[in-house]
Design an enzyme around this catalytic site. Structure first.
Site, PDB file in Angstrom:
ATOM      1  N   HIS A 167       7.006  -3.536   8.932  1.00  0.00           N
ATOM      2  CA  HIS A 167       5.976  -3.667  10.068  1.00  0.00           C
ATOM      3  C   HIS A 167       6.111  -5.024  10.681  1.00  0.00           C
ATOM      4  O   HIS A 167       6.253  -6.138  10.047  1.00  0.00           O
ATOM      5  CB  HIS A 167       4.804  -3.627   9.300  1.00  0.00           C
ATOM      6  N   ASP A 217       6.517   0.613   6.547  1.00  0.00           N
ATOM      7  CA  ASP A 217       5.129   0.011   7.607  1.00  0.00           C
ATOM      8  C   ASP A 217       3.752   0.884   6.824  1.00  0.00           C
ATOM      9  O   ASP A 217       3.845   2.149   6.983  1.00  0.00           O
ATOM     10  CB  ASP A 217       5.442   0.573   8.779  1.00  0.00           C
ATOM     11  N   CYS A 221       2.289  -3.893  16.881  1.00  0.00           N
ATOM     12  CA  CYS A 221       1.146  -4.141  15.835  1.00  0.00           C
ATOM     13  C   CYS A 221       0.011  -3.819  16.658  1.00  0.00           C
ATOM     14  O   CYS A 221      -0.379  -2.804  17.029  1.00  0.00           O
ATOM     15  CB  CYS A 221       1.225  -5.291  15.060  1.00  0.00           C
TER      16      CYS A 221
END
Ligand code: NAG
Ligand code: NAG
Length: 267
Positions: free
Chosen positions: A235, A202, A155
């Site tokens: 995500h 995402d 991330c």
């Protein structure tokens, strides 16, 4: 599930082990038992040149030849999943070091936490603030005589996997899971092999953006690359996937072994 400094120190103190002479030289394994999703972290906190580092060393082999700089998500080394995954890299035979990129100021899990301003936090923890911390973590790995260094990032940290592949950082190879805030110039500047793990859902790396990144890697960057898409994931899955769901558990584990195999192939 934030953890206190005291418990971090206890974990570190309880888990310190030395490597004995009979243990084999580290090889980079993909034994399915290497990855841990739960449990007590086995690494320890160290301070190097003023930077706080979570360090996890291989315990079943000696002389790791590859060091891994572990670049956390926004929840930092304070988040137990990050420590457990850094430990998993150590069990896979790497000398793993996760710097405290946010200097004790990770983001809260709930972005609606009163008093937390995500825009302000992102502006504060910018590349100018973070890069010197990463350089200290790299210098720490080098101080152990390890010259092959791989970066693994998730991330927020996934962007820094790319940044550390720019010329002159000391990092040779990188893996990036669902990077956030990644800029074109950072992709175009890489000088080493990159492996990417992408989530199906995402907002930070949409299908259109993913395809653009693949285009840059295929056409504009002359480096080995790999982009794997994991179905049924969102995500954050490589650190925070819900392991009670089979696709997310598979994705989290496969993304980890993707990094292990990439580093052992290219470092
Ligand atoms: C959050 O921080 C940004 C940048 O400093 C500022 O412009 C904005 O007004 C802040 N938002 C709130 C709700 O305080
Ligand atoms: C990337 O490569 C393509 C194909 O050669 C080219 O058309 C494009 O301008 C390049 N983009 C950048 C940003 O260099």
């Amino acid at each position: 599930m934030r953890t206190s400094l005291t418990s971090l120190l206890l974990w570190g103190a309880a888990s310190f082990t030395s490597v004995s002479a009979q243990e084999p030289t580290c090889k980079y394994g993909d034994d399915p038992n290497i990855i841990a999703h739960t449990g007590t972290p086995v690494g320890s906190l160290k301070t190097y040149q003023g930077a706080s580092l979570y360090v996890s060393e291989p315990s079943s082999c000696k002389n790791p030849s590859i060091g891994v700089i572990y670049l956390t998500d926004a929840f930092g080394i304070q988040f137990v999943n990050n420590k457990l995954l850094a430990d998993s890299f150590a069990r896979a035979g790497f000398f793993a070091v996760a710097p405290d990129m946010f200097e004790g100021d990770p983001a809260p899990f709930d972005l609606a936490t009163p008093g937390f301003n995500a825009t302000e936090w992102t502006l504060l923890h910018n590349p100018t603030a973070i890069t010197p911390i990463l350089n200290k973590a790299i210098a720490y790995i080098q101080s152990k005589g390890i010259t092959k260094i791989a970066a693994t990032g998730y991330c927020f940290g996934g962007r820094y996997s790319f940044r550390l592949l720019a010329a002159g950082t000391g990092v040779k190879v990188a893996f990036s899971a669902h990077p956030s805030l990644l800029e074109d110039s950072e992709i175009l500047a890489i000088t080493g092999p990159i492996s990417v793990a992408a989530a199906e859902i995402d907002a930070m790396m949409s299908p259109a953006r993913r395809s653009q990144i693949e285009g840059f890697l295929a056409n504009n960057v002359s480096q080995p690359y790999q982009v794997n898409l994991y179905g049924g994931t969102a995500h954050g899955f490589a650190t925070r996937g819900d392991i009670t769901l089979p696709e997310q558990k598979f994705g989290k584990e496969a993304a980890f072994y993707q990094a292990v195999r990439w580093f052992s192939a290219w470092a």
